[in-house]
Write an enzyme that holds these catalytic residues in place. Sequence first.
Site, PDB file in Angstrom:
ATOM      1  N   GLY A  33       0.775  -1.102   0.083  1.00  0.00           N
ATOM      2  CA  GLY A  33       0.088  -0.242   0.057  1.00  0.00           C
ATOM      3  C   GLY A  33       0.883   1.287  -0.263  1.00  0.00           C
ATOM      4  O   GLY A  33       1.987   1.091  -0.047  1.00  0.00           O
ATOM      5  N   ASN A  34       0.276   2.436   0.339  1.00  0.00           N
ATOM      6  CA  ASN A  34       0.828   3.667   0.308  1.00  0.00           C
ATOM      7  C   ASN A  34       0.239   4.486   1.216  1.00  0.00           C
ATOM      8  O   ASN A  34      -0.820   4.282   1.841  1.00  0.00           O
ATOM      9  CB  ASN A  34       0.945   4.182  -1.339  1.00  0.00           C
ATOM     10  CG  ASN A  34      -0.362   4.692  -1.786  1.00  0.00           C
ATOM     11  OD1 ASN A  34      -1.111   5.600  -1.263  1.00  0.00           O
ATOM     12  ND2 ASN A  34      -0.855   3.956  -2.821  1.00  0.00           N
ATOM     13  N   ARG A  35       0.930   5.768   1.355  1.00  0.00           N
ATOM     14  CA  ARG A  35       0.412   6.812   2.618  1.00  0.00           C
ATOM     15  C   ARG A  35      -0.420   7.605   2.182  1.00  0.00           C
ATOM     16  O   ARG A  35      -0.848   8.475   2.959  1.00  0.00           O
ATOM     17  CB  ARG A  35       1.604   7.401   3.211  1.00  0.00           C
ATOM     18  CG  ARG A  35       2.532   6.364   3.838  1.00  0.00           C
ATOM     19  CD  ARG A  35       3.778   7.247   4.524  1.00  0.00           C
ATOM     20  NE  ARG A  35       4.702   6.397   5.013  1.00  0.00           N
ATOM     21  CZ  ARG A  35       4.745   5.599   6.147  1.00  0.00           C
ATOM     22  NH1 ARG A  35       3.620   5.548   6.821  1.00  0.00           N
ATOM     23  NH2 ARG A  35       5.611   4.859   6.551  1.00  0.00           N
ATOM     24  N   SER A  36      -1.019   7.323   1.071  1.00  0.00           N
ATOM     25  CA  SER A  36      -2.249   8.527   0.651  1.00  0.00           C
ATOM     26  C   SER A  36      -3.402   8.568   1.654  1.00  0.00           C
ATOM     27  O   SER A  36      -4.025   7.522   1.891  1.00  0.00           O
ATOM     28  CB  SER A  36      -2.607   8.343  -0.625  1.00  0.00           C
ATOM     29  OG  SER A  36      -3.500   9.293  -0.982  1.00  0.00           O
ATOM     30  N   ALA A 100      -3.463   7.837  -5.084  1.00  0.00           N
ATOM     31  CA  ALA A 100      -2.173   7.345  -5.220  1.00  0.00           C
ATOM     32  C   ALA A 100      -2.466   5.715  -5.737  1.00  0.00           C
ATOM     33  O   ALA A 100      -2.797   5.076  -5.112  1.00  0.00           O
ATOM     34  CB  ALA A 100      -1.499   7.350  -4.095  1.00  0.00           C
TER      35      ALA A 100
END
Length: 228
Positions: A33-36, A100
Amino acid sequence: RAGAAPAADLAGRHVVVTAGGTREPLDPVRFLGNRSSGKQGYALARTAVARGARVTLIAANTALPAPAGAEVVEVGTALELRAAALEAAGDADAVVMAAAVADFRPAVRADRKIKKRDGEDPEPVTLVRNPDILAELAANRRRGSVVAGFAAETDDVLANGRAKLARKGCDLLVVNRVGEALVFGAEENEAVVIEAEGGETAVPRGTKDEVADRIWDIVGRRLAGAPA
Ligand code: CTP
Ligand code: CA
């Protein structure tokens, strides 16, 4: 603009906003995943409602209250986001890709939880490319509609943004500088909006709603020529 009635410059328009960050599953319990946070995308949805638009918000793994008046479509992966965005874009006047999107996903999603074994090294994770949704939306856009993306860049952010705008074939790109200060999860933002024809608009530091309104100013101006 506090207290001022918002302009209804998006009345009669259908706008699609993607927000959040995709999660690409490895197994039933794990993902890449990512931090958006989704805050800028939610601000875009909220302000578009205030300006009179019909709004479809495609939300990937966010934990934010649904903006009143927007239709929210929840998605998990990049492939799900792609399907939802292409469908919603069918009758859209504008699509803003604030989400994102993971560039890669695990080549296989294990049906069962991956277990460790004593004395054994883990299997390497093989990744494959996800489709470029923004480029696809731009290539298939309705005549007169506006397709916009976001880009977080370091170094020469404008040169990188220009190259990305050209590569994606979209109408405009909202370029953020990242690195020194945090953008992820922050309440404020600042950006430069670059347009395909060469236009460049600095958006001063402000709340994400304020930044969103400046983006809709530009989208609205581009749409003004095209009948609702
Ligand atoms: N985007 C997309 N589909 C992807 C990747 C990105 O639609 N598979 C969109 C994002 O939503 C964003 C824009 O493209 O609006 C730019 O994303 P970014 O990650 O900066 O672009 P990339 O082409 O992936 O370039 P980079 O290699 O710098 O990550
Ligand atoms: Ca990327």
